[in-house]
Design a protein around this motif. Sequence first.
Motif, PDB file in Angstrom:
ATOM      1  N   SER A 137       0.788  -0.961   0.081  1.00 53.34           N
ATOM      2  CA  SER A 137       0.162  -0.099   0.007  1.00 53.34           C
ATOM      3  C   SER A 137       0.924   1.423   0.038  1.00 53.34           C
ATOM      4  O   SER A 137       1.031   1.901  -0.915  1.00 53.34           O
ATOM      5  N   THR A 151      -1.804  -4.043   2.565  1.00 49.92           N
ATOM      6  CA  THR A 151      -3.254  -4.316   2.571  1.00 49.92           C
ATOM      7  C   THR A 151      -3.730  -5.717   2.296  1.00 49.92           C
ATOM      8  O   THR A 151      -3.268  -6.439   1.121  1.00 49.92           O
ATOM      9  N   SER A 182      -6.316   1.528  15.307  1.00 50.46           N
ATOM     10  CA  SER A 182      -6.676   0.263  14.463  1.00 50.46           C
ATOM     11  C   SER A 182      -5.574  -0.678  14.796  1.00 50.46           C
ATOM     12  O   SER A 182      -5.935  -1.785  14.194  1.00 50.46           O
ATOM     13  N   ASP A 219      -7.286  -6.597   2.697  1.00 55.03           N
ATOM     14  CA  ASP A 219      -8.668  -6.328   2.120  1.00 55.03           C
ATOM     15  C   ASP A 219      -9.037  -5.031   2.440  1.00 55.03           C
ATOM     16  O   ASP A 219      -8.154  -4.265   3.153  1.00 55.03           O
ATOM     17  N   GLU A 220     -10.268  -4.458   2.314  1.00 53.08           N
ATOM     18  CA  GLU A 220     -10.721  -3.238   2.734  1.00 53.08           C
ATOM     19  C   GLU A 220     -10.490  -2.717   4.136  1.00 53.08           C
ATOM     20  O   GLU A 220     -10.100  -1.739   4.386  1.00 53.08           O
ATOM     21  N   THR A 221     -10.445  -3.714   5.084  1.00 55.15           N
ATOM     22  CA  THR A 221     -10.197  -3.165   6.306  1.00 55.15           C
ATOM     23  C   THR A 221      -9.212  -4.058   7.173  1.00 55.15           C
ATOM     24  O   THR A 221      -8.893  -3.439   8.156  1.00 55.15           O
ATOM     25  N   ARG A 222      -8.482  -4.692   6.493  1.00 52.32           N
ATOM     26  CA  ARG A 222      -7.360  -5.406   7.216  1.00 52.32           C
ATOM     27  C   ARG A 222      -5.807  -5.027   6.632  1.00 52.32           C
ATOM     28  O   ARG A 222      -5.624  -5.061   5.593  1.00 52.32           O
ATOM     29  N   ARG A 223      -5.010  -4.536   7.642  1.00 55.10           N
ATOM     30  CA  ARG A 223      -3.371  -4.415   7.077  1.00 55.10           C
ATOM     31  C   ARG A 223      -2.430  -4.956   7.800  1.00 55.10           C
ATOM     32  O   ARG A 223      -2.635  -5.294   9.019  1.00 55.10           O
ATOM     33  N   GLU A 242      -8.415   3.262  10.664  1.00 54.87           N
ATOM     34  CA  GLU A 242      -9.725   2.683  10.746  1.00 54.87           C
ATOM     35  C   GLU A 242      -9.411   1.302  10.183  1.00 54.87           C
ATOM     36  O   GLU A 242      -8.212   0.904   9.798  1.00 54.87           O
ATOM     37  N   GLY A 243     -10.344   0.334  10.751  1.00 63.02           N
ATOM     38  CA  GLY A 243     -10.057  -1.057  10.323  1.00 63.02           C
ATOM     39  C   GLY A 243      -9.042  -1.656  11.249  1.00 63.02           C
ATOM     40  O   GLY A 243      -9.039  -1.324  12.419  1.00 63.02           O
ATOM     41  N   GLU A 292      -5.296  -3.183  12.121  1.00 64.99           N
ATOM     42  CA  GLU A 292      -4.010  -3.278  11.574  1.00 64.99           C
ATOM     43  C   GLU A 292      -3.079  -4.157  12.579  1.00 64.99           C
ATOM     44  O   GLU A 292      -3.095  -4.093  13.919  1.00 64.99           O
TER      45      GLU A 292
END
Length: 195
Positions: free
Chosen positions: A8, A65, A104, A67-71, A21-22, A24
């Motif tokens: 990312s 990254t 996060s 998915d949209e919410t997880r890093r 957010e999400g 991490e």
Amino acid sequence: YYSQVKFSISAPDISHLGPDEGIEIAFAGRSNAGKSSALNKLTRQKGLARTSKTPGRTQLINVFTLDETRRLVDLPGYGFAQVPLEVKKKWQKSLGEYLQKRESIKGLVVLMDIRHPFKDLDQELIHWAVAADLPVLALLTKADKLKSGKRKEQLLMTREAAMAFCGDVTVEVFSSLNGIGLDQLQGKLDEWFGL
Ligand code: GDP
């Protein structure tokens, strides 16, 4: 799941990390502990995290990254002797801030060579994480370097030592060479990511 990871951003400090957010999960460790190799093993991507030819060179935080919410967050390696004191201090400050202020972040993986666990900076980092109520997975890397008897002994010893932190600190062995401990690492990440 972890192989769908995508690079990312690289950030010089936590203020450049993007929206808080999400979920991490951060990876940290002394230079040369095997962090890049572990990330590459986990994600089955050979070149994702650069394995360090020059230890201590990268002082950037790399964000991946899932998915949209997880890093996954690859923190700069620490403990390299030739890094100037000022740079070290700056790093420590930003790391402490990250662990304490980032909403996060839901877990910290600390990678340590199985032959030299819990060096000073490892301990300091784990103390910060525990103070921030953050669960820690201490991964004893390069486990293939020890025979299984010695490996078990080192694991038990390190688990005992980990109790001194009085926090949620789990210890597992790991090898990016032969895949020892990969299931345990994935299991812990799944738990923290709520998968
Ligand atoms: P980083 O600085 O923490 O990212 O460490 P690297 O992943 O670059 O690894 C440092 C050195 O240790 C490299 O020479 C790797 O090949 C070696 N290494 C990393 N993981 C393992 C492992 O599981 N087993 C063995 N035998 N060597 C490893």
